[in-house]
Every structure is written in C-alpha cells, then in structure tokens.
Motif scaffolding. Sequence first.
Motif, PDB file in Angstrom:
ATOM      1  N   LYS A 489      21.822 -21.739   0.643  1.00 24.51           N
ATOM      2  CA  LYS A 489      21.588 -22.294  -0.694  1.00 24.51           C
ATOM      3  C   LYS A 489      20.860 -21.283  -1.586  1.00 24.51           C
ATOM      4  O   LYS A 489      21.199 -21.125  -2.757  1.00 24.51           O
ATOM      5  CB  LYS A 489      20.754 -23.577  -0.584  1.00 24.51           C
ATOM      6  CG  LYS A 489      21.541 -24.799  -0.147  1.00 24.51           C
ATOM      7  CD  LYS A 489      20.626 -26.021  -0.182  1.00 24.51           C
ATOM      8  CE  LYS A 489      21.393 -27.311  -0.017  1.00 24.51           C
ATOM      9  NZ  LYS A 489      20.466 -28.478  -0.041  1.00 24.51           N
ATOM     10  N   VAL A 490      19.856 -20.615  -1.036  1.00 22.22           N
ATOM     11  CA  VAL A 490      19.111 -19.655  -1.851  1.00 22.22           C
ATOM     12  C   VAL A 490      20.000 -18.460  -2.193  1.00 22.22           C
ATOM     13  O   VAL A 490      19.956 -17.939  -3.311  1.00 22.22           O
ATOM     14  CB  VAL A 490      17.803 -19.227  -1.153  1.00 22.22           C
ATOM     15  CG1 VAL A 490      17.055 -18.204  -1.993  1.00 22.22           C
ATOM     16  CG2 VAL A 490      16.913 -20.440  -0.902  1.00 22.22           C
ATOM     17  N   ALA A 491      20.836 -18.066  -1.243  1.00 23.03           N
ATOM     18  CA  ALA A 491      21.767 -16.969  -1.526  1.00 23.03           C
ATOM     19  C   ALA A 491      22.737 -17.370  -2.638  1.00 23.03           C
ATOM     20  O   ALA A 491      23.087 -16.550  -3.506  1.00 23.03           O
ATOM     21  CB  ALA A 491      22.537 -16.595  -0.259  1.00 23.03           C
ATOM     22  N   GLN A 492      23.165 -18.629  -2.632  1.00 23.18           N
ATOM     23  CA  GLN A 492      24.049 -19.108  -3.701  1.00 23.18           C
ATOM     24  C   GLN A 492      23.362 -18.974  -5.067  1.00 23.18           C
ATOM     25  O   GLN A 492      23.990 -18.591  -6.056  1.00 23.18           O
ATOM     26  CB  GLN A 492      24.420 -20.583  -3.470  1.00 23.18           C
ATOM     27  CG  GLN A 492      25.405 -20.821  -2.344  1.00 23.18           C
ATOM     28  CD  GLN A 492      25.614 -22.316  -2.092  1.00 23.18           C
ATOM     29  OE1 GLN A 492      24.979 -22.891  -1.228  1.00 23.18           O
ATOM     30  NE2 GLN A 492      26.481 -22.951  -2.858  1.00 23.18           N
ATOM     31  N   VAL A 493      22.085 -19.301  -5.094  1.00 25.24           N
ATOM     32  CA  VAL A 493      21.322 -19.218  -6.343  1.00 25.24           C
ATOM     33  C   VAL A 493      21.281 -17.772  -6.838  1.00 25.24           C
ATOM     34  O   VAL A 493      21.515 -17.489  -8.023  1.00 25.24           O
ATOM     35  CB  VAL A 493      19.883 -19.766  -6.127  1.00 25.24           C
ATOM     36  CG1 VAL A 493      18.975 -19.403  -7.302  1.00 25.24           C
ATOM     37  CG2 VAL A 493      19.917 -21.270  -5.910  1.00 25.24           C
ATOM     38  N   VAL A 494      21.011 -16.856  -5.926  1.00 24.49           N
ATOM     39  CA  VAL A 494      20.892 -15.449  -6.314  1.00 24.49           C
ATOM     40  C   VAL A 494      22.260 -14.901  -6.735  1.00 24.49           C
ATOM     41  O   VAL A 494      22.379 -14.172  -7.726  1.00 24.49           O
ATOM     42  CB  VAL A 494      20.274 -14.633  -5.155  1.00 24.49           C
ATOM     43  CG1 VAL A 494      20.355 -13.133  -5.445  1.00 24.49           C
ATOM     44  CG2 VAL A 494      18.828 -15.063  -4.944  1.00 24.49           C
ATOM     45  N   ALA A 495      23.297 -15.260  -6.009  1.00 27.78           N
ATOM     46  CA  ALA A 495      24.648 -14.820  -6.376  1.00 27.78           C
ATOM     47  C   ALA A 495      25.007 -15.338  -7.765  1.00 27.78           C
ATOM     48  O   ALA A 495      25.590 -14.620  -8.580  1.00 27.78           O
ATOM     49  CB  ALA A 495      25.660 -15.310  -5.341  1.00 27.78           C
ATOM     50  N   GLU A 496      24.644 -16.591  -8.006  1.00 27.08           N
ATOM     51  CA  GLU A 496      24.935 -17.186  -9.315  1.00 27.08           C
ATOM     52  C   GLU A 496      24.229 -16.422 -10.433  1.00 27.08           C
ATOM     53  O   GLU A 496      24.831 -16.116 -11.470  1.00 27.08           O
ATOM     54  CB  GLU A 496      24.471 -18.658  -9.310  1.00 27.08           C
ATOM     55  CG  GLU A 496      24.914 -19.466 -10.506  1.00 27.08           C
ATOM     56  CD  GLU A 496      26.414 -19.713 -10.487  1.00 27.08           C
ATOM     57  OE1 GLU A 496      26.940 -20.113  -9.441  1.00 27.08           O
ATOM     58  OE2 GLU A 496      27.058 -19.479 -11.531  1.00 27.08           O
ATOM     59  N   GLU A 497      22.971 -16.104 -10.217  1.00 26.81           N
ATOM     60  CA  GLU A 497      22.191 -15.397 -11.241  1.00 26.81           C
ATOM     61  C   GLU A 497      22.840 -14.070 -11.599  1.00 26.81           C
ATOM     62  O   GLU A 497      22.932 -13.712 -12.762  1.00 26.81           O
ATOM     63  CB  GLU A 497      20.768 -15.110 -10.736  1.00 26.81           C
ATOM     64  CG  GLU A 497      19.766 -16.206 -10.932  1.00 26.81           C
ATOM     65  CD  GLU A 497      19.862 -16.933 -12.256  1.00 26.81           C
ATOM     66  OE1 GLU A 497      19.676 -16.301 -13.316  1.00 26.81           O
ATOM     67  OE2 GLU A 497      20.140 -18.151 -12.236  1.00 26.81           O
ATOM     68  N   PHE A 498      23.252 -13.338 -10.576  1.00 26.51           N
ATOM     69  CA  PHE A 498      23.794 -12.005 -10.818  1.00 26.51           C
ATOM     70  C   PHE A 498      25.298 -12.030 -11.068  1.00 26.51           C
ATOM     71  O   PHE A 498      25.902 -10.985 -11.289  1.00 26.51           O
ATOM     72  CB  PHE A 498      23.500 -11.081  -9.631  1.00 26.51           C
ATOM     73  CG  PHE A 498      22.053 -10.653  -9.553  1.00 26.51           C
ATOM     74  CD1 PHE A 498      21.475  -9.898 -10.581  1.00 26.51           C
ATOM     75  CD2 PHE A 498      21.266 -10.989  -8.464  1.00 26.51           C
ATOM     76  CE1 PHE A 498      20.139  -9.492 -10.516  1.00 26.51           C
ATOM     77  CE2 PHE A 498      19.940 -10.586  -8.384  1.00 26.51           C
ATOM     78  CZ  PHE A 498      19.375  -9.837  -9.421  1.00 26.51           C
ATOM     79  N   GLY A 499      25.894 -13.222 -10.988  1.00 27.33           N
ATOM     80  CA  GLY A 499      27.336 -13.305 -11.208  1.00 27.33           C
ATOM     81  C   GLY A 499      28.130 -12.532 -10.179  1.00 27.33           C
ATOM     82  O   GLY A 499      29.199 -11.989 -10.472  1.00 27.33           O
ATOM     83  N   VAL A 500      27.607 -12.450  -8.964  1.00 31.27           N
ATOM     84  CA  VAL A 500      28.330 -11.721  -7.917  1.00 31.27           C
ATOM     85  C   VAL A 500      28.805 -12.682  -6.843  1.00 31.27           C
ATOM     86  O   VAL A 500      28.309 -13.806  -6.739  1.00 31.27           O
ATOM     87  CB  VAL A 500      27.444 -10.621  -7.264  1.00 31.27           C
ATOM     88  CG1 VAL A 500      27.014  -9.593  -8.301  1.00 31.27           C
ATOM     89  CG2 VAL A 500      26.230 -11.234  -6.569  1.00 31.27           C
ATOM     90  N   SER A 501      29.745 -12.223  -6.047  1.00 35.72           N
ATOM     91  CA  SER A 501      30.213 -13.070  -4.959  1.00 35.72           C
ATOM     92  C   SER A 501      29.145 -13.098  -3.861  1.00 35.72           C
ATOM     93  O   SER A 501      28.328 -12.179  -3.744  1.00 35.72           O
ATOM     94  CB  SER A 501      31.550 -12.556  -4.421  1.00 35.72           C
ATOM     95  OG  SER A 501      31.446 -11.174  -4.167  1.00 35.72           O
ATOM     96  N   LEU A 502      29.209 -14.172  -3.072  1.00 38.70           N
ATOM     97  CA  LEU A 502      28.175 -14.390  -2.051  1.00 38.70           C
ATOM     98  C   LEU A 502      28.061 -13.240  -1.064  1.00 38.70           C
ATOM     99  O   LEU A 502      26.975 -12.949  -0.566  1.00 38.70           O
ATOM    100  CB  LEU A 502      28.494 -15.679  -1.292  1.00 38.70           C
ATOM    101  CG  LEU A 502      27.791 -16.934  -1.816  1.00 38.70           C
ATOM    102  CD1 LEU A 502      28.418 -18.168  -1.193  1.00 38.70           C
ATOM    103  CD2 LEU A 502      26.307 -16.883  -1.497  1.00 38.70           C
ATOM    104  N   ASP A 503      29.175 -12.577  -0.800  1.00 39.23           N
ATOM    105  CA  ASP A 503      29.116 -11.505   0.204  1.00 39.23           C
ATOM    106  C   ASP A 503      28.307 -10.299  -0.271  1.00 39.23           C
ATOM    107  O   ASP A 503      27.969  -9.427   0.519  1.00 39.23           O
ATOM    108  CB  ASP A 503      30.526 -11.097   0.651  1.00 39.23           C
ATOM    109  CG  ASP A 503      31.389 -10.629  -0.510  1.00 39.23           C
ATOM    110  OD1 ASP A 503      30.882 -10.582  -1.654  1.00 39.23           O
ATOM    111  OD2 ASP A 503      32.570 -10.309  -0.272  1.00 39.23           O
ATOM    112  N   ARG A 504      27.996 -10.246  -1.548  1.00 36.76           N
ATOM    113  CA  ARG A 504      27.147  -9.156  -2.034  1.00 36.76           C
ATOM    114  C   ARG A 504      25.669  -9.414  -1.729  1.00 36.76           C
ATOM    115  O   ARG A 504      24.842  -8.516  -1.867  1.00 36.76           O
ATOM    116  CB  ARG A 504      27.290  -9.013  -3.557  1.00 36.76           C
ATOM    117  CG  ARG A 504      28.674  -8.606  -4.032  1.00 36.76           C
ATOM    118  CD  ARG A 504      28.790  -7.094  -4.084  1.00 36.76           C
ATOM    119  NE  ARG A 504      30.053  -6.696  -4.668  1.00 36.76           N
ATOM    120  CZ  ARG A 504      30.152  -6.005  -5.814  1.00 36.76           C
ATOM    121  NH1 ARG A 504      29.086  -5.665  -6.496  1.00 36.76           N
ATOM    122  NH2 ARG A 504      31.342  -5.664  -6.250  1.00 36.76           N
ATOM    123  N   VAL A 505      25.352 -10.659  -1.412  1.00 40.39           N
ATOM    124  CA  VAL A 505      23.947 -11.015  -1.176  1.00 40.39           C
ATOM    125  C   VAL A 505      23.681 -10.983   0.318  1.00 40.39           C
ATOM    126  O   VAL A 505      24.269 -11.743   1.087  1.00 40.39           O
ATOM    127  CB  VAL A 505      23.622 -12.411  -1.740  1.00 40.39           C
ATOM    128  CG1 VAL A 505      22.152 -12.755  -1.503  1.00 40.39           C
ATOM    129  CG2 VAL A 505      23.947 -12.482  -3.216  1.00 40.39           C
TER     130      VAL A 505
END
Lengths: 777, 493
Positions: A489-505
């Motif tokens: 869930k936290v990774a989803q939040v960070v991915a959303e902020e940066f507009g990147v796909s989850l695999d970048r996090v």
Amino acid sequence: MQPDQMPAADYASVRKPSPHDSAIKHVTGEATYIDDIREPAGTLHVVPGWHRDAVCGRIKSVDLDAVRAYPGVVAVLTHADIPGKNDCSPSFGDDPVLAEGNIQFHGQAVFAVVAETRDAARRAARLARIEVEEHTPILTVDDAVGADITVMPDYQFRKGAPEAGLASAERKLSGRLMIGGQEHFYLEGQAAMAVPGEDGDMFVHSSTQHPSEVQHTVSKVLALPDAAVTVEVRRMGGGFGGKESQANQWAALAALAARVTGRPCKCRLDRDDDMIMTGKRHDFRADWTAGFDAEGRIRAVDMKLLARCGYSADLSLGVVDRAMFHADSSYYYPDAAILSRRMKTDTVSNTAFRGFGGPQGMLAAERMIDAIAITLGEDPLTIRKRNFYSAGRDVTPYGMPVEEHHTLHALIGELEEKAAYWARREEIRSFNASSHILKKGLALTPVKFGISFTLKHLNQAGALVHVYTDGSIHLSHGGTEMGQGLYQKVAQVVAEEFGVSLDRVRITATHTGKVPNTGPTAASSGTDLNGMAAKRAAEMIKARLIAFASAHYGVEAEAIDFRDNKVIVGNEAIDFGALAKEAHLNRIQLSAAGFYATPNITWDRPTASGRPFLYFAYGGACAEVTIDTMTGEMRVDRVDILHDVGKSLNPAIDIGQIEGGFVQGMGWLTTEELVWDGKGRLRTHAPSTYKIPTASDVPEAFSVSLYDSPGNPEDTIYRSKAVGEPPVMLANSVFCAVSDAVASLKPGVVPELDAPATPEAILKAVAAIKQAEATGR
Amino acid sequence: MRNSIRFLHRGKVVELSDFSPTQTVLDWLRLDAGLKGTKEGCGEGDCGACTVAVGRLSGDRIVYKPVNSCILFLGQIDGAEIVTVEDLAEDGRLHPVQQAMVDAHGSQCGFCTPGFVMSLFTLYHSDHQRADRKTVTDWLAGNLCRCTGYRPIVEAALNSCFTAADDAFCRRENETQESLRGLADDEDVLVGDDDRFFAAPGSIDALADLYERHPEATIVAGATDVGLWVTKQLRGLDKVIWLGRVEGLDRVEETRGGLLLGAGATYSAVEPHIGRIDPDLGELWRRIGSKQVRASGTVGGNIANGSPIGDTPPALIALGATIELRKGNDARTLTLEDFFIDYGRQDRATGEFVTGVFVPKLDPNQAFRAYKLSKRFDQDISAVMAAFRFTIVDGRITEARIAYGGMAATPRRARGAEAALIGANPADPASWAPALKAVADDYAPITDMRASADYRREAARGMLAKALVEVSGAPDAHTRITGFRQMEADHAA
C-alpha cells in the motif's frame, strides 16, 4: 484537484487491487523469514530454559551443571550475565528477561542455553535442576478480585449521572459475561538473530512489529546507547499484536548470547514454548447493568470490565482502555459509568491482540443488547438500531462526538437488505418450530472502531525515500510487514506521487538506521501513518524536481505533471529517470525523510477528556448458525459482511484483511479455547490442542463487500480508512447468532452462554435454558 | 541387506547411509540440503506449514501424497520422490497452483503458503474427485492459515486443481517412473549398526525376526504419533523399525464377510473401502487427522499405540473387529476390545506386533452409527468418540454393541447401556431411557483440555440418544450438522 475528488480512473497505482508485494516469493518459498536467513558461519542457537512444573514462587536454587556439560553447549546464561538492565518490558520495568529471585508464572524463562545446534540447546535446556518454594497461585480474574491485586490502578469513564439514570429507568437488567482470551498463533513463531559488530555494535534481525522497541530493549539489556543497536525486519510470518512487545525478550536473549560468545546467535522458539511463554489476548469478566425504557432504548449503563493481565503490566493500560472505549459498541448511552480493573495474576502477561481490548468491550455491549431484546420479546436488530448513535444522541461515554453516524445507519440498512435479514428471520423461526435437535440462530451486529493510538505520542511516523539517478526509487518507512500488505500500500502511494509504475519502487526492509524512533505497527494505523509519511517524503522530492524542471526548462510549475513513468514538462514528456539524472547533475537533493503526526487528537487520560480518535471505521456482519442441542456442536451456515474502508487504497488487500479478521474473530469466539489446569499451567500449547479455524469452518456462503463510501471525511491517505483490526469484531455476529439459537429454546430467557462458544459451552447453555424451562423461570 | 536409503530429489537419486534413526525429513531439507522454503510451524504435524509431496509408483503412474515433513523420518522416504515448494516453478514460470494462489490473493504473511502450495500440488495431481468446495476444504484440513480466512485459497484450488494435470512433472513422468523403478528392490534395509539403527525389513518374516532380536526397538508405521515423541518429548529412539517396506503389510482386501487390513495400510488406503460398510465410517475416516496424517498414519498404528482417544478403535470395537498379532513364528487372533487392558497397557507380549485387523460387515438387520465430537470439525482429536451397532429384530433391539473413546483409560464398551437396550424399541424413547442412565454409569471420564468430565458424560448420553432417534427413522430429518447421512438427507430434500 484534491486526490479524493479525482475519479478512480485517474489513479494509476492507488485504489487498485494489486497483489501483495511478496506474493510470488510466498508461493515459491523464496520469501525469507528470520530462520531462513543464511546464517553467518559459527552461528549459535539459543533456547530459553524454564521450570517445567513450578507456577510461581521463590527460586531457592538453580543447578545448571548438567546443562553446561551437555555436548555442544557453549554458554548458559542467567540474569547475572546481563550487563545492563534485566528488563524487556515495553514501559513499566516489570518484565525480566531472565527470572531473578522469583518465578512469576509457569513458563517464565530462568536461563538460556547457547549451543552449536538448536537440537543440542533444546535437549540441554531440559536438564536444569531448579528448586522453587512455591506459593498458591492467583490464576483467574475472580482469584485476583478476591485478593484485590491489580497491575495498575482502576480507571473509569463517567458520563452524566448513571446512578440516577439507572434508578429512574423503567426497566433494569444485569448480567455477567465471561470472555476467553486468544492465542495469536502467528505461523512463524517468535524469532531473532543477533550479529555482533565492532565497538560493541549489535545488528538484530527480529520478527517484530516494533523494531524501535527491540532496539531500545537490546540497548537497555546490554547497556549500550541506542545508536549502537540496529534492528531490521523484512517481514513477519504473522503478528496480530503478539509481536508488538513480546518480541523483545527473544531478541534480547539472542543479543545477550551474541555479546557473551562474540558469535552470531539465533533464538527461535518452539511452538510449545512460544505458546506457553508469550502473552495472549486478555480474558475478561464483564459485569453490566442497563436501565432502559419499554422500547428498549437505553437510559443508563453501568459496566465493569475486569481483565486478566497476568504477572506484569505489559500493554494492559492501553488494551483495557480500549475495551472501555468500545464498551458502547455503536450504541448511545445517555448516562454511563464504565469502570475497568487490571487484575494481576500469576500467569503469563497478556498483551496486544488485533482489536486490543476492543472486541471484549464490544462483545459485552452486544450481550447487553441481546438481553434487553430477549427480555422485551423484540428482535435484537430492532433494539440495536433503536440504540444506534444518531443526531442529537451522538456523544460517547468518554465525551467524543460520533460525527459519522449516518455511515453506520446507511451501512447497516444496506446489509439488512443484502442479507435479507427479516425474511431469513421468518425462515429460521419456522425451521426451529419443526426441528427438535438442531436449532438455528441469526444475528446482525455492527462495528464502530476508533482509529488512532490512544497513547497520543505513538501517532507519528517517518519514511525515507530516495530517487536514484536511473529513476528507481528506494522506499523505507517505520511500518512493518506482517502479511497485512502495508508495504504494498505504501509503495502504491509513492508510485502514485511520482507517476511511476510500481516496479520502479523498491520496497526495502524496515530498519531502525533508516527511520528512527518509530511506533509499533499496530492499532490498524500502519497505512494511515506510514502512507502519509511516505507521501510527504515523495512530495518533498517531487517539489524539488518541479522547481528544478520549471527553472531548467523554462516552464510554469503548473504545467509539470508526473505520469506513466514520465514527467510532462509543458509540451515535452521526459523519462522520469532522465529527469532524476538531470536534476542530480544540477545538484538537486533526491532523498527525503517524510514525517507525519496525526492531527486533531487531544485525548487526556488523567481527566478522561478530549478526542482520542481521528475517526471511526464502520462495518456490519450478519451470521446464521445451526447448533446441535444434543452435543453442543455448531456450524456457521452463512455470513454476509459489509465493511467501511473509506476509499480503499487496495480493495484486494482490504478484502483480505476483512475476511481474515472475521475468521480470526470467529475462532476466538468459537473453537479457540485456552485451558489452564488447576495449578495454572497452560494445557493448550500447540495446534493439536488449541484449535484455530480450518478451511471448512468458513461457510461457503461467505459474502464480503466494501461499503460504497464517499471517502473518509478526515484527510487521511487518499481518504482511505484503517482496516487491520475492525473486522475482528464482525465475528461478534457469530457469537450472538449462537446465543440466538440457544434463546430459541425458551422465549424470554437470556442464554447463559460464555465465550468461546465451544460445543461444551453451548451444551451447558442449552442445559441451563432447559432447566429454566423446567423450573418455569 | 541394504545399508542405505535412496530417494529421488530434483531428478537425482540421493543415497544416505549415515543419519540419526529419528532424523526428520524437514531437518534434512532445511539444515542439510539448505532448502528453506519448507517451514516449521508446529513440529507436530498439525499446521501443515512443512507439507511436502511424496511421490510413489502405484501401478503405471506416480501418486503424490501430501505429508508433514516435520514428523516424517528421513528413512520413510526410501524409494520415493520428494517434491518441495522450490521445485514447482519452471524456468521462472509459476506452477498453475502457484499462479492461482497469486491471482486469488491467497497469501498474506506467506509463512503457511509453501505448505498450502504443496497440498494444492498433490490435489492437482490427484484423481480428481468432485470439483467442489467440500473436496478442497477436506484436502486442506491439515493446513492452517491465520491470515486469509481461507476463502481465497479455496478459490485458488477450485481455479487450478480440477483440470487435467499438465506441468513439468507430467512431462518428466516417464523418466521419473524409470528412476523410481530403479530404486525399487525387496531388500531388507538397515542403516546404522546393531546398537542404533533405522531398519526397514522387506518381508514379514524379516520383520518378525528383527523385532524378536530387538524387542526394545520402536515400530513405526506412519510416525504420526511417534514423530511427536521425538520432536516434542525429545525422546532418543535408538532403534527404529519402519513397516513401510514390508511386502503385503499394506494390504486392503474386501472379503465376503468384511474388510481385511494389513497393519501397514494407511488411513487413506482404507478410506474408499471402509465407507462401504457404513457411511458414518467414511465420514469418521474423513475426520481423522488431515490428508497429510491419513497419507502416513495407519489403522494398525492407531490400534497398536493404545491411545484412549484413538478414533478408529471405538468404531472397530462396535463392529466386532478382531486383530492378528505375531511374535517370531507364532501368530494369534483376539478381539480388539480385549487388546486394550488399561492406560498404556495392551495385551501384547514383548517382541509381539500387530499384523492386521479384520472388520466384519454389517448384517442386514444391523444398524450402525458413529459420531466424533471435537471442538473443531476437521483435524481435531475427539473429546468423545462413540460408535453403536444395534441388531434389530421386529422393531426390538436384540443386541447392542456400544463403544466409546475419550470416556475411560482405554476405548471401552458400554456394557451397562448395552444390557439396558435389549428389548428396547428405538421408536419409543421411554423404552431406552434406562440405557441413557446406564451409559453415564458405565464410565468415569476425566476433565482435560478437550472437555470436562460433565460434558463428556452429557455428550455420551446425547450421542446414544441421537443414534437411537436416527435408527428409529423418526420424521425429524435434522439430527446432525456434519456427516454424510445429513448430506444425503439434504440432497433428498
């Protein structure tokens, strides 16, 4: 546009049912738990030793010669080996790592064996000769009430004039409900591995929900500064509260052994030792009196919640407070006195368990409502709804207004329809009329659970985010992963902020060297706190990137947007990694520590005033059961659940929490029975004797839906609501349905059913109500 | 004589000739082979986190059974293929059951997951029974999950386990079969020396001879109980004799008069046959332990270890079963009820062992009922186990055989109640009221963690009454909430 106002389709990562971050590693066996970490050469194994018989008393002598002589044994530790403080308690200084002077409960660690193999350590640990001058133990709440001993002072909420309210009420009822405890039965038992470093440093891998507290405990026990101890947690094989404070001792023992031997040391408890030596959900005695009118509307309540805390305080302050905070369930008490007592017994110290006292407080309230309904000959759901918080009847016994009561009403109304409650009530009535051996019961119960730690300072969190020059993102925060999907869930939040796909996090282990001074991952708050902290860290970096890009490319900040792994700068789309690299070349900091402290909470315990919770999470469950009046056996036939998670951050993970929480609660109230013998020794210390639900205990007709929420009215992470604990209490519906089935045997008589509703408890309640029938009571 | 064991692991034959007689498969995997995917959850075969698949040749195919590796002795996988969670994915591609688990969100903390995956793997490779939830929950009764509430796991099973198997194991099957055939021999196996050994005789004569020479040895069939002596009580067993290689000892033969079971026949081998004597026996078998326990445990072991709470003895006593014993070259037969003398004491001489059980079928005028009462329906040890065989002539009971487990130090007949029932009419409760009173006097049960003495007494009465009500054919169709008979009634309705 505020995130909560954006249509779901505009989100790329949050509000999506992405799988658990470790799902693939789970199914391939690659996910690494403490005992799976490749051991450094020379790793030793630590096994705690205890007196296999004695329950409590003064230690007269400890003879460890045979233990030391056992082949493979490298060291045997006692309290005398502890260089610092012999204490692993979370706050109150009353939990010795190794017993000193006295044994305080059956299973208390007296010494620890350090050996070349775990097998040798286990065998050696049984060779100790310990003499104890035993005294008669205080075992139960009733014993402790008789002896009048508590681990902490009594505490009370008072609202209005409860005595006058009770005196003036048209009707009055009293009752007592015994509520059993619960073993966590996390599948991975307690485990820690300590690796000594230079200058006395200690690196500890621990299966803990509270790495900072393990750090503090290890430094306290070894007389080291906190900065010399580092704790890392990648994942736990389940926690459920059982690794909030109770992971401390095993990490401390591993670290102590590592200090004494200079070698890496691992301590992993056997299942039996784990169940005997670590605390459980508190069992309670709830004594209640309710005054109400002819319609069943409550006028005043007097409730006494007596908890068995065990030999020390541990987390009992907060646990029992939370029972009080939930002694109203979803019901308005115009006047109320809610008293709590924290009884001290010569048993293992009870601790946090998902719900943290809330389930016990709420169950007492549900029993009270059932009793009122039965006495008045009304349907329990009618009485429940009549007493729900509503406009003008919206202040809790602790003075906090319930602002979102409309959610409660809407949710329960919708569930009533979805479960076809009233039609099934009629079907069950006719089934029971024609069935003599089997009887059915039905119940629909609400959940209203307060979100925030009631200990205010715990409501803070930190996160550390780095963006590397290739655009990959390193994420760390203070929350721990115990299966609940927090990391995802936290990774989803960070991915959303940066507009990147989850695999970048890149999700990384929780580490006290990265994010310091964290609270436990508990109180359902993991996502609320750490999600916000990570969002803030990401926002800081993003703001720097925007400022940089704006200046660098000469574009207005408003024209810069992050999405699809790109940064849109005016008319150009730049790869996120390229921008990160460009920013770095221009000396822009790409790392940030985010911090969040929950706003708007003002609880002051000494004056019992203020607002303890940021908001409430709501839910409802309708359960149908069948009981066998000849044997007491019970089957859950159907369950319908509607639960409020605000705007879900991850519907798949949230549904998983709801289903899992419900089934865990159902186990607590049905098959999971902790049995101590007359001397105070736990007799149910393995899955052969302690029965958590299996797959077939979950009904095929098990329907779980998320309430269609407009979003949390509070400004939480993407307007979601916490989901860890509230679903446990959905299982109150099962207990109330069993009670309803028993009640069908004799209208107007309140069943004497205690929790858990084992076949034995059910048959006893059946016998009692038949007796009541025979005597015409 | 072979002085090593051999098994197939990851396509290679592993041969071991130096290991402790009680070394477990789990410890071998985790500590020796360094494979950490298989987890220890409880060390007593109750949680299933350590589940692995053991493949053996059965005719022209390989049958994979789920077993609890924490209480399986290493020697017990002699001649078999062992498959663990690490072996399923192929070139980075998940196995269908793994993929289904991911797709259904079937893992949370993940610690139990390898065990579930392996149970699902064995279901995937099984002869598919009905593709329904009941099959799945039964198959998974030995795997505990504390996080998910099981719904997604059951869904994963339904989505992946009921299509024709098509995985790397199918594609390699010919090779695997060949390897397994290469391991098959009829040698007596003994690893160790005369003072400390793991032995697996190949014939009944070799077994009799070995046991006569080493009467202090521990005979192991499935090790589902003896395994716990080792993992929990830390008992050092120096001499272990495993029955798994004894030719013919695993026989299950349906004869005209009944069912003949070799002492080495596993519960799962007996399961399809026993239910044909009476559906209640099928249901009882289904509820003994779990799939894992039934794949290893044996009826002979359940009898020979003399537990007061074994599930099969009450049922077998009520049916009038007899057992065969052997010592050296001498064999004898006795009724099962006479075998149990007192707590921990059986009518078994030093060096004597159980070789088989004969279970008579029911006569047309006999009605049978068996009930298992426990805190949890699946994979739980009974608080009370009861079995009844009533011979009914012209509506009157002419003979009653009633046996209970969990009510005394041994499985024992309720002689008082049996006598009180003679002449009773099941349809007339007044005629059997004395038996309800008598059954309470037949036993002096104890209070323990499973139930109180009072409850046991009360439930024993309830079970007898239920049996009589059911046998009477009373119109009340709803008499029980679990079991085949109820399901039949539901289907009929």
